[in-house]
Structure formats: structure tokens, C-alpha cells
Design a protein around this motif. Structure first.
Motif: not given
Lengths: 286, 247
Positions: B90-91, B93-95, B105-106, B111
Motif C-alpha cells: 500500500d505504501v 501504491l500511495s505513490g 480507482k486503482f 498494482k
């Protein structure tokens, strides 16, 4: 068993049951955010400042929870604004707000002519007198909080984890922060009825810290917190019934008891794990 | 000559009444690899936080020829909350926090890209761990993955080699060198040894900024610019020459 079924034939028991469920959901979600983002003291400030609103509402003949909501929201926005500026000692300003709110509340209650309201119920809560309309308001807030966190789960998590980074990416951090602090203010006010000003902080921190002992996943901490909070509240209610002690204090005592018990179990479990690991290493080395 | 990615002109920055940076003029060219050096408290971190828009500036101007969502940022790891319940995946992805905003949405591609970065960094096996369980070096890798998530054109690194072992330091600079073919890099470090052997140009920040179009630092420059730091020279065998003691 029959005794328990009989209990639910009373309206106030049904209401208390619903209130416990709804406030567990509200506090479970918001409390996980508060604990993760280290906003416990900020939330304490908002909670106590809202007492000023309760006192003023009495004086001006308004519904006390309208006053509390106004004060909670104004102080929440004030705290967020101050911490955004970042060049004032943040914790000191919260401390000032905290005690000023309490003082304003006491002064206005004191100068209100006629009857003295039951201050104890605002300070320590009275889950047994929650009305149907209050339950509806709690239900709406609980639904909103759950939907809000489901829709904005990732931004909430990401911005809370590293605000500076999110800002460097021009993410709408301030907007979300203001929305969250208002939601927290509303959640606090709704729970003053259940747990009281002095004890609402425990609903926002104890279940979450208990859950955090067993999981480091934001979503799971939320779910565990809701369960722990609900079980603890119901157990506390039962205890207060049979022992004849005030409900708010009994609930918080139960939640604290669960926390310390969980911590103890975890310590014993970890020690045993370590010992068995050492034995394995010993036998490998030997 | 290409347009600079970021052009800073006569910039002054400070906190409350104290001026930290004064009259800074500086351009970041595409594909440059700038090492930012200078004494503690000299304004290195202030400079990059100002470029990132995290600190308002007093005077001057910053012109960007690059979208803010195309700037990657690796902050110092000290202020990171090690107790925060968030997974390494998640860290990373938070980029995309800025690109996605509140509503977007992601998707699966995001991912997959995050996983490929973790793979490159050699920490794919840690993806489900919470961030606080990582060692310093592993955390630096995770944060570098996060900084690369938005496929930046400018990568800003604040002390990427603290808490890092020699092995990873070597890998890190190998990685940065290949990244540098596609993006400009601005790296703050107090370790001149690292800087001098890997960067293309050097900016010395000590309230004022002095920019050198090479990665060689001479004694005269340091004395002149009042940069009290260790001196490095190049040779067959890597070695350090320390600045003479003040009498």
C-alpha cells in the motif's frame, strides 16, 4: 437465558443495544483513524470543548446536543487550521481549548436560572436513556461513516500515513483533513450520549489499541475494534445492571479490562513462541 | 539546450522571521543528476521542500516545465511513523496519491506496476509486511518504489543512503544511474563520498546556492563557499582526503 430474553422486552434495553451497536461502528471506524494518525489528544480537545456548547445551549434554551455539535465542529476546524499553520505549539492550543470549553460549560450551567441539569449524564453518559430519534441520528451517521470510509479508503489511508508526501503529489490533503475532523467532531458528539464527555475518548482508543495488538492492517483493526467495542459495551452494560454501578464507567472498565487481558495473553504467547524458537535453534546448533 | 524542468530565480525562503535560503538561482536540466551538499542546517531539505511546494517562499519565483504529478519524492525516513498500520504494498501504491486524488480507482495495471517495482527493489517478499517491520535499508527501497510509482520525470531524494548498508548503497546507485537515463535526479546527501562518485553536477547549499557543472569538488570551492565538509578526490583506488584542520 429467559432472563436475557425478558430484558429485551424493555424498550430502553432495546435502545441501549442499538446504541451500543451504532456507537461501536462509529467509534470503531473513526477511532482507528484517530489512533493511527495519533490524534487522540486532538479528539480529547474537541470532546471537552463541546461541553461549552452544552452549557450555552442550556442557558439559551436550545437542545444541548445542538450546542455540543456547534462547539465540537468549530473547535475541530480551529484545531485543524492551527495545525495546518504549524508554527504555533499545537498541543498547547489544544490544552487551552480543552479547559476553556469545560469552563464555559460550567459557567453557563451555573448561571442558567431554575433547574440544574443532570451534569453527570453528560460527563459519564447514559446509554439507558437514548431516545429513538437519537438512535436515528446515530444510524445515519454510522451509515455515512461506513460508506465514506469504503469509498475513500485508499486516500484516507495514504494521506494519513504520510501527509507530506501526499501534499508533494498535490493530493487534496487539506480537503480530506477538514472533512475527517468534522466527521470526528460529529462522531464524538453522538457518543457523548452513550459514553459521556469524560469517557468517549476510551471508546475511540481502547478497542483500537486492543485490535492493534493482533493486527497491523488498517481495515482489520476497524473490524476488530467494532467487535471488541460492541462486546465490551454489552458486557459492561450487563455488569452495571447486576452490580448496580453507572453504565458509562462500567463500559469503560470492561473495555480496559479486555485491553489488559489481551496484552497479557499476547505477552505470554510471544514469550512461549520465543522459548520454543530458542529450543529449535538449540537443537539445531546442538 | 533543452528547457529546464524547474527554473528557480532569486528565491528566498524562511521560517517565521528566520531566512534559511537567500537569493537562490538554479535550474534543473533534463537528465541532470544533481548532488545537493552542504552543512546541516544549511537549507538542503528546505530547498527541495520548496521545490515540491511544501513550503511557501518569500521572494523570487519557481517555474515548472513539468507536471507536479511527474515529480517523484523520497523524503527522509526518520519522520515516517513506524507504527502506522499500512502494508509495504500500500505504501508503494500511495505513490499515485496525487494522480488518483479522491475519486479515481486503482486499476490492476497500477498494482502490477507496484509489484514490478518491488521486484526490482528486491523486496517483493515483504509486500504484505507492515512498513514498521522493515529495516532501514528495506524501508528506503520501499519509499523509492513509492517515489517511482508515478513514473517521474524528476526524482527528488532526501538522504536516500541513511540507514543503508554498503551492499544496498551500491545497488541503489546502480539503480539510480539507470533511472537517470529517463529522468533528472536531485539528491540531497551529507555524504560527499557518495555524491561525488555518482552525480553529474553539484549544488552546494549553505544559505546561498552554488552550482558546479561537474562532480569534482576542489578545496578552493569549498573554502570560498563556506561548505565545511569532507573533501573527495578521484583516483585509482577510492580514497578520501579530509579538509585540513582549522588552526
Amino acid at each position: 437465558m429467559q432472563a436475557i430474553i425478558d430484558l429485551f422486552s424493555y424498550t430502553f434495553i432495546n435502545h441501549a443495544f442499538m446504541a451500543a451497536l451504532l456507537s461501536s461502528i462509529i467509534c470503531g471506524v473513526l477511532g482507528t483513524y484517530i489512533v493511527s494518525k495519533r490524534m487522540v489528544f486532538i479528539s480529547g480537545g474537541i470532546t471537552h470543548a463541546s461541553f461549552g456548547g452544552i452549557g450555552m445551549a442550556f442557558y439559551f434554551g436550545m437542545p444541548p446536543f445542538l450546542g455540543a455539535t456547534l462547539f465540537a465542529m468549530i473547535s475541530a476546524l480551529g484545531i485543524e487550521w492551527i495545525s495546518k499553520k504549524g508554527n504555533v505549539r499545537n498541543d498547547s492550543s489544544i490544552g487551552i481549548l480543552w479547559s476553556l470549553g469545560m469552563a464555559i460549560g460550567i459557567i453557563f450551567v451555573y448561571i442558567t436560572p431554575g433547574f440544574t441539569p443532570n451534569l453527570m449524564s453528560y460527563l459519564f453518559g447514559s446509554i439507558l436513556t437514548v431516545s429513538a430519534s437519537e438512535l436515528w441520528v446515530m444510524a445515519v451517521l454510522a451509515a455515512f461513516v461506513v460508506i465514506f470510509f469504503s469509498v475513500f479508503y485508499r486516500p484516507i489511508l495514504f494521506f494519513a500515513f504520510d501527509e507530506g508526501f501526499a501534499k508533494s503529489q498535490k493530493a487534496p490533503v487539506n480537503f480530506l483533513n477538514y472533512t475527517m475532523i468534522l466527521l470526528i467532531a460529529l462522531g464524538i458528539v453522538m457518543n457523548i450520549k452513550v459514553a459521556g464527555i469524560i469517557l468517549v475518548m476510551s471508546m475511540l482508543t481502547l478497542p483500537q489499541n486492543t485490535a492493534n495488538l493482533f493486527s497491523n492492517n488498517f481495515k482489520r483493526i476497524i473490524i476488530y475494534s467494532i467487535v471488541i467495542s460492541f462486546v465490551g459495551t454489552m458486557a459492561g452494560l450487563a455488569g452495571s445492571f447486576w452490580l448496580g454501578i453507572p453504565t458509562g464507567a462500567a463500559i469503560i472498565f470492561t473495555l480496559s479490562f479486555i485491553f489488559f487481558l489481551a496484552k497479557l495473553i499476547k505477552m505470554v504467547y510471544e514469550r512461549r513462541n520465543r522459548q520454543s524458537n530458542e529450543q529449535i535453534t538449540d537443537s539445531v546448533n546442538g | 539546450m533543452n528547457n529546464p524542468l524547474v527554473a528557480i530565480q532569486n528565491l528566498s525562503v524562511g521560517y517565521q522571521t528566520q531566512k534559511v535560503l537567500e537569493n537562490v538561482t538554479f535550474e534543473i536540466a533534463p537528465n541532470d543528476f544533481v548532488g545537493v551538499i552542504g552543512p546541516n542546517g544549511g537549507g538542503k531539505t528546505t530547498l527541495i521542500r520548496t521545490i515540491l511546494g511544501l513550503i511557501p517562499y518569500w521572494e523570487g519565483s519557481i517555474r515548472y516545465h513539468i507536471k507536479s504529478s511527474k515529480i517523484g519524492y523520497l523524503p527522509q525516513i526518520n519522520p515516517i511513523d513506524k507504527d502506522f498500520p499500512i502494508s509495504v504494498f500500500d505504501v508503494v501504491l500511495s505513490g499515485l496519491a496525487g494522480k488518483k486524488g479522491l475519486w479515481k480507482k486503482f486499476n490492476p495495471d497500477d498494482k502490477i506496476y507496484a509489484l514490478s517495482l518491488l521486484e526490482q527493489a528486491g523486496i517483493i517478499h515483504l509486500k504484505n509486511k507492515s512498513i514498521g517491520r522493515l529495516s532501514g535499508g528495506q524501508m528506503q527501497r520501499a519509499l523509492l518504489c513509492r517515489a517511482l510509482m508515478n513514473q517521474p520525470e524528476l526524482l527528488i531524494l532526501d538522504e536516500p543512503s541513511t540507514f543503508v548498508d554498503n551492499q544496498f548503497e551500491h545497488e541503489l546507485f546502480g539503480w539510480l544511474k539507470s533511472l537517470n537515463q529517463n529522468m533528472a535526479i536531485l539528491m540531497v546527501s551529507h555524504d560527499l563520498g557518495i555524491i561525488s562518485s555518482h552525480v553529474k553536477t553539484i549544488a552546494c547549499v549553505n544559505r546561498k546556492l552554488h552550482y558546479h557543472q561537474s562532480n569534482k569538488i576542489t578545496q578552493e570551492q569549498l573554502t570560498h563557499y563556506n561548505c565545511p565538509i569532507k573533501l573527495i578526490t578521484h583516483g585509482e583506488v577510492p580514497h578520501q582526503v579530509l579538509a585540513p584542520h582549522k588552526l
